[in-house]
Design a protein around this motif. Structure first.
Motif, PDB file in Angstrom:
ATOM      1  N   ALA A 166     -25.755   9.023 -37.801  1.00 25.71           N
ATOM      2  CA  ALA A 166     -26.580   8.012 -37.117  1.00 25.71           C
ATOM      3  C   ALA A 166     -25.763   7.280 -36.052  1.00 25.71           C
ATOM      4  O   ALA A 166     -26.236   7.024 -34.942  1.00 25.71           O
ATOM      5  CB  ALA A 166     -27.132   7.017 -38.135  1.00 25.71           C
ATOM      6  N   GLU A 167     -24.514   6.996 -36.408  1.00 24.56           N
ATOM      7  CA  GLU A 167     -23.623   6.308 -35.472  1.00 24.56           C
ATOM      8  C   GLU A 167     -23.343   7.203 -34.265  1.00 24.56           C
ATOM      9  O   GLU A 167     -23.325   6.737 -33.122  1.00 24.56           O
ATOM     10  CB  GLU A 167     -22.330   5.934 -36.180  1.00 24.56           C
ATOM     11  N   ASN A 168     -23.145   8.520 -34.558  1.00 25.59           N
ATOM     12  CA  ASN A 168     -22.883   9.464 -33.461  1.00 25.59           C
ATOM     13  C   ASN A 168     -24.075   9.577 -32.530  1.00 25.59           C
ATOM     14  O   ASN A 168     -23.923   9.664 -31.310  1.00 25.59           O
ATOM     15  CB  ASN A 168     -22.540  10.850 -34.030  1.00 25.59           C
ATOM     16  N   LYS A 169     -25.285   9.582 -33.110  1.00 23.00           N
ATOM     17  CA  LYS A 169     -26.496   9.649 -32.280  1.00 23.00           C
ATOM     18  C   LYS A 169     -26.608   8.435 -31.355  1.00 23.00           C
ATOM     19  O   LYS A 169     -26.971   8.562 -30.186  1.00 23.00           O
ATOM     20  CB  LYS A 169     -27.729   9.734 -33.183  1.00 23.00           C
TER      21      LYS A 169
ATOM     22  N   GLN B 129     -21.373  16.338 -26.793  1.00 23.14           N
ATOM     23  CA  GLN B 129     -20.910  16.705 -28.137  1.00 23.14           C
ATOM     24  C   GLN B 129     -19.390  16.673 -28.208  1.00 23.14           C
ATOM     25  O   GLN B 129     -18.813  16.215 -29.181  1.00 23.14           O
ATOM     26  CB  GLN B 129     -21.442  18.105 -28.510  1.00 23.14           C
ATOM     27  N   PHE B 130     -18.758  17.153 -27.144  1.00 29.78           N
ATOM     28  CA  PHE B 130     -17.283  17.126 -27.112  1.00 29.78           C
ATOM     29  C   PHE B 130     -16.771  15.683 -27.105  1.00 29.78           C
ATOM     30  O   PHE B 130     -15.734  15.387 -27.689  1.00 29.78           O
ATOM     31  CB  PHE B 130     -16.773  17.875 -25.865  1.00 29.78           C
ATOM     32  N   CYS B 131     -17.509  14.762 -26.409  1.00 33.56           N
ATOM     33  CA  CYS B 131     -17.122  13.334 -26.399  1.00 33.56           C
ATOM     34  C   CYS B 131     -17.135  12.770 -27.813  1.00 33.56           C
ATOM     35  O   CYS B 131     -16.315  11.920 -28.170  1.00 33.56           O
ATOM     36  CB  CYS B 131     -18.066  12.531 -25.506  1.00 33.56           C
ATOM     37  N   VAL B 132     -18.130  13.241 -28.633  1.00 27.91           N
ATOM     38  CA  VAL B 132     -18.173  12.803 -30.038  1.00 27.91           C
ATOM     39  C   VAL B 132     -16.910  13.239 -30.752  1.00 27.91           C
ATOM     40  O   VAL B 132     -16.283  12.470 -31.492  1.00 27.91           O
ATOM     41  CB  VAL B 132     -19.422  13.355 -30.736  1.00 27.91           C
ATOM     42  N   TYR B 133     -16.488  14.516 -30.550  1.00 26.87           N
ATOM     43  CA  TYR B 133     -15.280  15.037 -31.187  1.00 26.87           C
ATOM     44  C   TYR B 133     -14.050  14.258 -30.752  1.00 26.87           C
ATOM     45  O   TYR B 133     -13.202  13.889 -31.580  1.00 26.87           O
ATOM     46  CB  TYR B 133     -15.097  16.522 -30.824  1.00 26.87           C
ATOM     47  N   PHE B 134     -13.961  14.001 -29.427  1.00 26.81           N
ATOM     48  CA  PHE B 134     -12.786  13.273 -28.914  1.00 26.81           C
ATOM     49  C   PHE B 134     -12.733  11.857 -29.463  1.00 26.81           C
ATOM     50  O   PHE B 134     -11.673  11.315 -29.739  1.00 26.81           O
ATOM     51  CB  PHE B 134     -12.812  13.235 -27.381  1.00 26.81           C
ATOM     52  N   ARG B 135     -13.920  11.220 -29.584  1.00 23.11           N
ATOM     53  CA  ARG B 135     -13.975   9.856 -30.126  1.00 23.11           C
ATOM     54  C   ARG B 135     -13.507   9.822 -31.565  1.00 23.11           C
ATOM     55  O   ARG B 135     -12.910   8.841 -32.013  1.00 23.11           O
ATOM     56  CB  ARG B 135     -15.414   9.333 -30.015  1.00 23.11           C
TER      57      ARG B 135
ATOM     58  N   SER C 241      -6.225   7.208 -21.414  1.00 24.39           N
ATOM     59  CA  SER C 241      -6.621   7.864 -22.672  1.00 24.39           C
ATOM     60  C   SER C 241      -8.139   7.998 -22.740  1.00 24.39           C
ATOM     61  O   SER C 241      -8.853   6.993 -22.677  1.00 24.39           O
ATOM     62  CB  SER C 241      -6.108   7.056 -23.864  1.00 24.39           C
ATOM     63  N   LEU C 242      -8.620   9.237 -22.891  1.00 24.94           N
ATOM     64  CA  LEU C 242     -10.051   9.482 -23.023  1.00 24.94           C
ATOM     65  C   LEU C 242     -10.564   8.955 -24.359  1.00 24.94           C
ATOM     66  O   LEU C 242     -11.652   8.406 -24.447  1.00 24.94           O
ATOM     67  CB  LEU C 242     -10.343  10.993 -22.893  1.00 24.94           C
ATOM     68  N   ILE C 243      -9.740   9.112 -25.384  1.00 26.85           N
ATOM     69  CA  ILE C 243     -10.141   8.690 -26.745  1.00 26.85           C
ATOM     70  C   ILE C 243     -10.371   7.177 -26.788  1.00 26.85           C
ATOM     71  O   ILE C 243     -11.386   6.693 -27.294  1.00 26.85           O
ATOM     72  CB  ILE C 243      -9.070   9.104 -27.783  1.00 26.85           C
ATOM     73  N   GLU C 244      -9.413   6.408 -26.208  1.00 25.22           N
ATOM     74  CA  GLU C 244      -9.538   4.939 -26.209  1.00 25.22           C
ATOM     75  C   GLU C 244     -10.748   4.504 -25.401  1.00 25.22           C
ATOM     76  O   GLU C 244     -11.447   3.557 -25.757  1.00 25.22           O
ATOM     77  CB  GLU C 244      -8.264   4.296 -25.650  1.00 25.22           C
ATOM     78  N   PHE C 245     -10.984   5.190 -24.274  1.00 29.00           N
ATOM     79  CA  PHE C 245     -12.127   4.865 -23.417  1.00 29.00           C
ATOM     80  C   PHE C 245     -13.434   5.064 -24.174  1.00 29.00           C
ATOM     81  O   PHE C 245     -14.337   4.228 -24.143  1.00 29.00           O
ATOM     82  CB  PHE C 245     -12.105   5.742 -22.158  1.00 29.00           C
ATOM     83  N   LEU C 246     -13.553   6.225 -24.911  1.00 31.91           N
ATOM     84  CA  LEU C 246     -14.783   6.531 -25.643  1.00 31.91           C
ATOM     85  C   LEU C 246     -14.987   5.583 -26.807  1.00 31.91           C
ATOM     86  O   LEU C 246     -16.117   5.215 -27.132  1.00 31.91           O
ATOM     87  CB  LEU C 246     -14.754   7.976 -26.132  1.00 31.91           C
ATOM     88  N   LYS C 247     -13.903   5.137 -27.435  1.00 28.96           N
ATOM     89  CA  LYS C 247     -14.011   4.194 -28.551  1.00 28.96           C
ATOM     90  C   LYS C 247     -14.470   2.812 -28.085  1.00 28.96           C
ATOM     91  O   LYS C 247     -15.019   2.038 -28.871  1.00 28.96           O
ATOM     92  CB  LYS C 247     -12.660   4.071 -29.271  1.00 28.96           C
ATOM     93  N   SER C 248     -14.216   2.499 -26.811  1.00 33.70           N
ATOM     94  CA  SER C 248     -14.614   1.180 -26.285  1.00 33.70           C
ATOM     95  C   SER C 248     -16.106   1.088 -25.992  1.00 33.70           C
ATOM     96  O   SER C 248     -16.636   0.018 -25.747  1.00 33.70           O
ATOM     97  CB  SER C 248     -13.831   0.874 -25.002  1.00 33.70           C
ATOM     98  N   ILE C 249     -16.788   2.231 -26.000  1.00 33.14           N
ATOM     99  CA  ILE C 249     -18.226   2.247 -25.696  1.00 33.14           C
ATOM    100  C   ILE C 249     -19.031   1.881 -26.939  1.00 33.14           C
ATOM    101  O   ILE C 249     -18.801   2.440 -28.000  1.00 33.14           O
ATOM    102  CB  ILE C 249     -18.660   3.623 -25.140  1.00 33.14           C
TER     103      ILE C 249
END
Length: 572
Positions: free
Chosen positions: A499-502, A521-527, A564-572
């Protein structure tokens, strides 16, 4: 609320002590000045002001009515009424309106000039002091100085008279030709009294020189012109200059013959001219003068007592010289009656004026005392009212502040309570999630261990003989059940993660619509911070392909190489 109370206070004050604006009386003065020669217009103004007083009860309108009456009454014909009204105006005004204070004092001073110059000076000084205090550029100031000079002239203080005449002249405008001419006439009179006849004649001549400059010669200007001729003739008379005396007085007499109603104002000149003719043995001129006087006396012209006395005195002297004893006795008796009447009238007037002055002085003292008492009472009332008002405002303010603080405190407590509850809920939620994660890790570890055992047993099956194979399969069946149980335990957390991923994919898609489904989908994996190897297993691609996707996504999101892509995606 305090502002409303203040406005109410101002309104109440205006209702209780409403005064007309000072400009009201300035405009009234202007209207009356313009209508000075039209008694009917002035009377209409008086009626209007009195009607306003009846309609409103405001005593300022009564003051306006009385003030207009000063212009309505004739100083010579209604002297006593004029004086009484002037005092009433002064008392009603009580210093409230400066223009009224000046005008009332000036009116009283003008009236009292014929009775007592000393008392008149007191009032003219009040008028001057008031005008200098409130309106130094007033057009009335030179006229006040003029009257003060006249009073000193009457008191035979000629140097003082000359000083104030000059002061008046310095305040007149250059266009005020008649007033300038009048001042030079006054200078001539002062110098004549000081026996400086040359200077006196020069001033009278200068006075006459200003009169031709006046356009539209009025009756007032003509009267003044022949007054100067009369004064000039007197100087020449004192110098025993017969020719110039008769020349100037002759001009005045010619003017009087054309305007016989003016004789009342030139009684003294008529008397002097008669004796001049008699002393110079100008019998024909003397007889012509007598004929003229008899004609005027017998006309319908209303004569004052001064003219009647001069007429009786001249006819008495003329009768004696002509040897007519019976006429002489008649005019002697007439003159005696006039003198007695005049003396009695003056005595009555003086007594009346004295009584009025004394009454006025007493009333002024009482009025000042009453005014001070009223002012003090009013001051006490307003102080008490203000004090009460301050207490009311203070109490009201205190209650408002107390209620506000109470509400703020309740709100603060409520907010703290809600905050504490939210904090507890968040802490509980965090504990639950931590517990779930912990359990998930345990399950994952257990699953990994089970899977290892499962693999080892499969290897045994391959190496073992057929007899032991059934036993190993039973063990494998048991391990498979364990793995299924672990997955069931982890399914709740997986659902939450799903649900969180959606939600994450929706936010990312809304913000960056140019990303396709595969990239999302790849952004979900990287996050989730999965490695390239882990992602490659899930997507069945090589590790290098995963790295290519990562670079492509960073480029689309506008991230630099070192970000960092991971840090950027986590900030969203």
């Amino acid at each position: 609320m305090p502002n409303r109370i203040f406005l109410f206070l101002v309104f109440l004050s205006n209702v209780l002590y409403a005064d007309l604006p000072h400009e009201y009386f300035i405009e009234l003065n202007l209207k009356l000045s313009k209508a000075i020669n039209h008694k009917n217009v002035i009377n209409e103004i008086r009626k209007e002001e009195f009607q306003k007083f009846k309609n409103t009860g405001n005593e300022d309108y009564l003051l306006a009515f009385k003030y207009a009456s000063l212009y309505f009454y004739d100083l010579k014909k209604n002297g006593v009424q004029f004086f009484i009204t002037s005092n009433e105006v002064l008392k009603l005004n009580n210093g409230k309106y400066p223009i009224i204070t000046t005008e009332a004092n000036n009116s009283i001073a003008n009236y009292l000039e014929g009775f007592s110059s000393e008392i008149s000076l007191k009032y003219i000084n009040e008028a001057i002091a008031n005008e200098l205090q409130y309106n130094k550029k007033s057009n009335l100031i030179p006229h006040l100085y003029h009257l003060k000079g006249k009073l000193y002239f009457n008191l035979k203080e000629y140097n003082q008279a000359l000083y104030f005449f000059r002061l008046a002249l310095s305040h007149y405008k250059s266009s005020d030709y008649l007033y300038i001419s009048s001042m030079h006439n006054n200078f001539g009179l002062v110098f004549a009294k000081q026996k400086q006849y040359k200077k006196s004649i020069e001033e009278f001549e200068k006075s006459l020189s200003y009169l031709p400059k006046i356009q539209n010669i009025t009756e007032e200007v003509l009267d003044f012109k022949y007054l100067v001729y009369s004064n000039l003739g007197e100087v020449y008379y004192d110098l025993s200059d017969r020719k110039n005396t008769l020349y100037n007085w002759g001009k005045v007499l010619d003017y009087l013959k054309l305007n016989p109603q003016k004789v009342n104002e030139r009684s003294a000149l008529i008397f002097n001219l008669y004796h001049c003719y008699s002393n110079q043995s100008l019998l024909r001129e003397r007889d012509d003068l007598i004929i003229f006087l008899k004609k005027v006396y017998e006309s319908n012209i209303e004569h004052n007592d001064e003219f009647k006395k001069v007429f009786a005195s001249i006819l008495l002297d003329y009768s004696f010289k002509m040897g007519n004893v019976s006429d002489a006795e008649f005019y002697a008796q007439k003159l005696n009656d006039l003198n007695e009447k005049n003396a009695h009238l003056k005595k009555e007037q003086f007594a009346e004026i004295s009584n009025l002055l004394n009454k006025n002085i007493i009333e002024n003292v009482n009025q000042k005392f009453d005014y001070q008492v009223e002012r003090q009472n009013r001051k006490i009332f307003w102080m008490s009212f203000t004090f009460f008002l301050i207490i009311v405002i203070f109490v009201a303010t205190y209650i408002l502040l107390y209620n506000k603080r109470k509400k703020d405190k309740q709100l603060f407590v409520s907010k703290n309570l809600i905050s504490e509850q939210q904090k507890k809920l968040m802490e509980q939620d965090l504990l639950i999630k931590n517990e779930k994660i912990k359990n998930l890790h345990l399950n994952l570890n257990l699953k990994q261990e089970t899977e290892k055992v499962f693999l080892d047993k499969i290897k045994k099956v391959r190496k073992s003989d057929a007899e032991n194979a059934e036993q190993v399969l039973r063990e494998l069946y048991f391990d498979m059940n364990n793995l299924i149980g672990i997955d069931k335990k982890s399914i709740g957390f997986s659902d939450e993660s799903s649900a969180e991923n959606k939600q994450f994919i929706k936010l990312l898609s809304d913000k960056y619509p140019f990303l396709n489904e595969q990239e999302l989908q790849f952004c979900v994996y990287f996050r989730l911070d999965l490695s390239a190897k882990e992602i490659s297993v899930l997507e069945k691609i090589t590790d290098g392909s995963v790295r290519v996707y990562k670079s492509k996504i960073k480029s689309k999101l506008g991230l630099k190489k070192d970000e960092s892509l991971i840090e950027f995606l986590k900030s969203i």
